[in-house]
Design an enzyme around this catalytic site. Structure first.
Site, PDB file in Angstrom:
ATOM      1  N   TRP A 251      21.985  -2.267 -40.270  1.00 58.68           N
ATOM      2  CA  TRP A 251      20.958  -3.324 -40.345  1.00 58.68           C
ATOM      3  C   TRP A 251      19.633  -2.866 -40.449  1.00 58.68           C
ATOM      4  O   TRP A 251      18.604  -3.682 -41.266  1.00 58.68           O
ATOM      5  CB  TRP A 251      20.974  -4.223 -38.635  1.00 58.68           C
ATOM      6  CG  TRP A 251      20.080  -5.319 -38.594  1.00 58.68           C
ATOM      7  CD1 TRP A 251      19.490  -5.622 -37.585  1.00 58.68           C
ATOM      8  CD2 TRP A 251      20.030  -6.446 -39.538  1.00 58.68           C
ATOM      9  NE1 TRP A 251      18.737  -6.792 -37.680  1.00 58.68           N
ATOM     10  CE2 TRP A 251      19.371  -7.435 -38.908  1.00 58.68           C
ATOM     11  CE3 TRP A 251      20.597  -6.920 -40.789  1.00 58.68           C
ATOM     12  CZ2 TRP A 251      18.951  -8.409 -39.435  1.00 58.68           C
ATOM     13  CZ3 TRP A 251      20.193  -7.983 -41.247  1.00 58.68           C
ATOM     14  CH2 TRP A 251      19.202  -8.913 -40.819  1.00 58.68           C
TER      15      TRP A 251
ATOM     16  N   LYS B 287      20.558  -6.165 -30.564  1.00 59.03           N
ATOM     17  CA  LYS B 287      20.944  -7.458 -29.733  1.00 59.03           C
ATOM     18  C   LYS B 287      21.760  -6.682 -28.574  1.00 59.03           C
ATOM     19  O   LYS B 287      22.986  -6.357 -28.678  1.00 59.03           O
ATOM     20  CB  LYS B 287      21.953  -8.164 -30.576  1.00 59.03           C
ATOM     21  CG  LYS B 287      21.293  -8.897 -31.723  1.00 59.03           C
ATOM     22  CD  LYS B 287      22.138  -9.677 -32.749  1.00 59.03           C
ATOM     23  CE  LYS B 287      21.413 -10.563 -33.852  1.00 59.03           C
ATOM     24  NZ  LYS B 287      22.309 -10.775 -34.798  1.00 59.03           N
TER      25      LYS B 287
ATOM     26  N   GLY C 199      19.618 -13.557 -34.665  1.00 59.84           N
ATOM     27  CA  GLY C 199      20.123 -14.791 -35.422  1.00 59.84           C
ATOM     28  C   GLY C 199      21.349 -14.085 -36.376  1.00 59.84           C
ATOM     29  O   GLY C 199      21.573 -12.907 -36.693  1.00 59.84           O
TER      30      GLY C 199
ATOM     31  N   LYS D  92      26.390 -13.256 -27.472  1.00 63.91           N
ATOM     32  CA  LYS D  92      27.606 -13.361 -28.682  1.00 63.91           C
ATOM     33  C   LYS D  92      28.254 -12.005 -29.031  1.00 63.91           C
ATOM     34  O   LYS D  92      29.435 -12.176 -29.700  1.00 63.91           O
ATOM     35  CB  LYS D  92      26.644 -14.051 -29.879  1.00 63.91           C
ATOM     36  CG  LYS D  92      25.578 -12.977 -30.459  1.00 63.91           C
ATOM     37  CD  LYS D  92      26.382 -12.254 -31.785  1.00 63.91           C
ATOM     38  CE  LYS D  92      25.289 -11.251 -32.358  1.00 63.91           C
ATOM     39  NZ  LYS D  92      25.872 -10.450 -33.509  1.00 63.91           N
TER      40      LYS D  92
ATOM     41  N   ASP E  46      25.016 -17.913 -34.369  1.00 68.43           N
ATOM     42  CA  ASP E  46      25.601 -16.442 -34.741  1.00 68.43           C
ATOM     43  C   ASP E  46      26.929 -16.284 -34.635  1.00 68.43           C
ATOM     44  O   ASP E  46      27.835 -15.116 -34.954  1.00 68.43           O
ATOM     45  CB  ASP E  46      24.829 -15.335 -33.979  1.00 68.43           C
ATOM     46  CG  ASP E  46      24.670 -13.980 -34.935  1.00 68.43           C
ATOM     47  OD1 ASP E  46      25.248 -14.031 -35.860  1.00 68.43           O
ATOM     48  OD2 ASP E  46      23.896 -13.094 -34.369  1.00 68.43           O
TER      49      ASP E  46
ATOM     50  N   ASN F 212      31.939  -6.165 -33.599  1.00 66.95           N
ATOM     51  CA  ASN F 212      32.345  -6.551 -32.488  1.00 66.95           C
ATOM     52  C   ASN F 212      33.681  -7.044 -32.626  1.00 66.95           C
ATOM     53  O   ASN F 212      34.593  -6.803 -31.652  1.00 66.95           O
ATOM     54  CB  ASN F 212      31.357  -7.512 -31.731  1.00 66.95           C
ATOM     55  CG  ASN F 212      30.130  -6.857 -31.522  1.00 66.95           C
ATOM     56  OD1 ASN F 212      29.955  -5.975 -30.266  1.00 66.95           O
ATOM     57  ND2 ASN F 212      29.041  -6.831 -32.124  1.00 66.95           N
TER      58      ASN F 212
ATOM     59  N   GLU G 281      28.021  -3.319 -30.209  1.00 64.29           N
ATOM     60  CA  GLU G 281      26.895  -3.564 -28.984  1.00 64.29           C
ATOM     61  C   GLU G 281      27.503  -4.186 -27.949  1.00 64.29           C
ATOM     62  O   GLU G 281      27.317  -3.880 -26.748  1.00 64.29           O
ATOM     63  CB  GLU G 281      25.672  -4.021 -29.588  1.00 64.29           C
ATOM     64  CG  GLU G 281      24.765  -3.547 -30.302  1.00 64.29           C
ATOM     65  CD  GLU G 281      23.904  -2.245 -30.001  1.00 64.29           C
ATOM     66  OE1 GLU G 281      24.356  -2.029 -28.555  1.00 64.29           O
ATOM     67  OE2 GLU G 281      22.939  -1.903 -30.286  1.00 64.29           O
TER      68      GLU G 281
END
Length: 320
Positions: free
Chosen positions: A11, A102, A132, A187, A239, A251, A269
């Site tokens: 990212w 996140k 997002g 999320k 998301d 994930n 994460e």
């Protein structure tokens, strides 16, 4: 703007690529001995994209901080505290910190902006979050998406939204920092649960997971003092496609691999976030059945089928 992106993983490298693409002066900073940094430094490429030569690649943290108006941090959320202890040795006055991770700190249950707030005076060094949906694999192919920038400082988040918006990413102004951070972190936990369903060939249950997961996280956000509607926005429900269904979601892939008994070595994460959210649920008295199920499977050794069976065979109750 002079922007330094600290962290050059999947990212972080995408953020640097994107901000250079829309005309900012970008430096990508990583740890000198990290494989992803070495690859970028030597080849200007990684598994996802190619850097243009206009991006400076450096492992000199002091230089990265001194040159920047905006410092964007994209590392594993559980290392933020120790990493920021190093960053805070330098003068950060007048700079803006943007967190592009996140997660929730597992040891304390603190949101990431709260962790940074322990090191800086936010009147002098404003803190924002960038959350997002989206995957580097899509962005580099020109596939657009929408994201959110949130902060307690309205002027700062408005400036960042105006500076960062393009045809590729449309940014919205967040209005609930608590909800934006908790929703974005949570999320990933729901994503692990979705992957477990995939691994057990229970994929058809992901619709129910989405509906109940959003409601569950809305309750937690409200209990923490945020706006429960944030769970239905881009930070969380928005998301879900990228996290619960995408073949690129770490994930979801972690959950699927876990259910199949396979090993998944990339960063997910949601693993440590499940621990943090379980802690918050206990502390604030919020019923978080999905979070609790993921936590107990990952940390207590509860059988996946038993945990998911308990989750979907709970006592009769009203939907709302």
């Amino acid at each position: 703007m002079n922007i330094s992106v600290l962290g050059c993983g999947r990212w972080g490298s995408c953020i640097a690529w994107y901000l250079d693409k829309i005309g900012h002066n970008v430096l990508s900073c990583g740890l000198a001995d990290a494989p992803e940094f070495i690859q970028l430094k030597e080849t200007y490429k990684n598994d996802y994209l190619t850097f243009p030569k206009s991006i400076e690649v450096s492992s000199n943290l002091e230089h990265a901080i001194e040159r920047a108006e905006v410092i964007i941090i994209s590392i594993s959320s559980q290392y933020l505290r120790s990493y920021f202890a190093d960053i805070s040795k330098y003068n950060l006055d007048g700079k803006t910190i943007v967190l592009c991770m996140k997660g929730v700190e597992a040891t304390t249950g603190k949101r990431l902006s709260e962790v940074v707030g322990e090191f800086v005076d936010e009147c002098k060094t404003p803190v924002a979050v960038w959350v997002g949906p989206g995957h580097p694999q899509d962005y580099v192919r020109g596939i657009p998406n929408c994201m959110v920038i949130d902060s307690n400082n309205h002027e700062v988040k408005e400036k960042l939204v105006n500076e960062f918006t393009s045809d590729l990413i449309r940014f919205y102004l967040g209005t609930d920092l608590i909800g934006s951070e908790i929703g974005a972190a949570a999320k990933n936990v729901i994503g692990i649960a979705a992957g477990m369903l995939d691994g057990l060939n229970y994929t058809s249950l992901k619709g129910a997971l989405m509906a109940r997961g959003t409601r569950e996280i809305a309750r937690l956000i409200k209990a923490l003092g945020g706006n429960e509607m944030s769970a239905y926005g881009l930070c969380h429900l928005g998301d879900y496609e990228a996290t619960l269904f995408s073949k690129w979601s770490h994930n979801r892939m972690y959950g699927e691999s876990f259910a199949k008994g396979d090993r998944f070595t990339k960063l997910a994460e949601g693993v440590m976030t499940s621990k943090a959210l379980y802690k918050l649920g206990q502390e604030y008295g919020v019923d978080l059945p999905i979070v609790e199920s993921v936590y107990k499977v990952l940390f207590d050794g509860t059988d996946i089928k038993e945990a998911l069976g308990t989750l979907f065979m709970r006592s009769v109750k009203k939907e709302f």
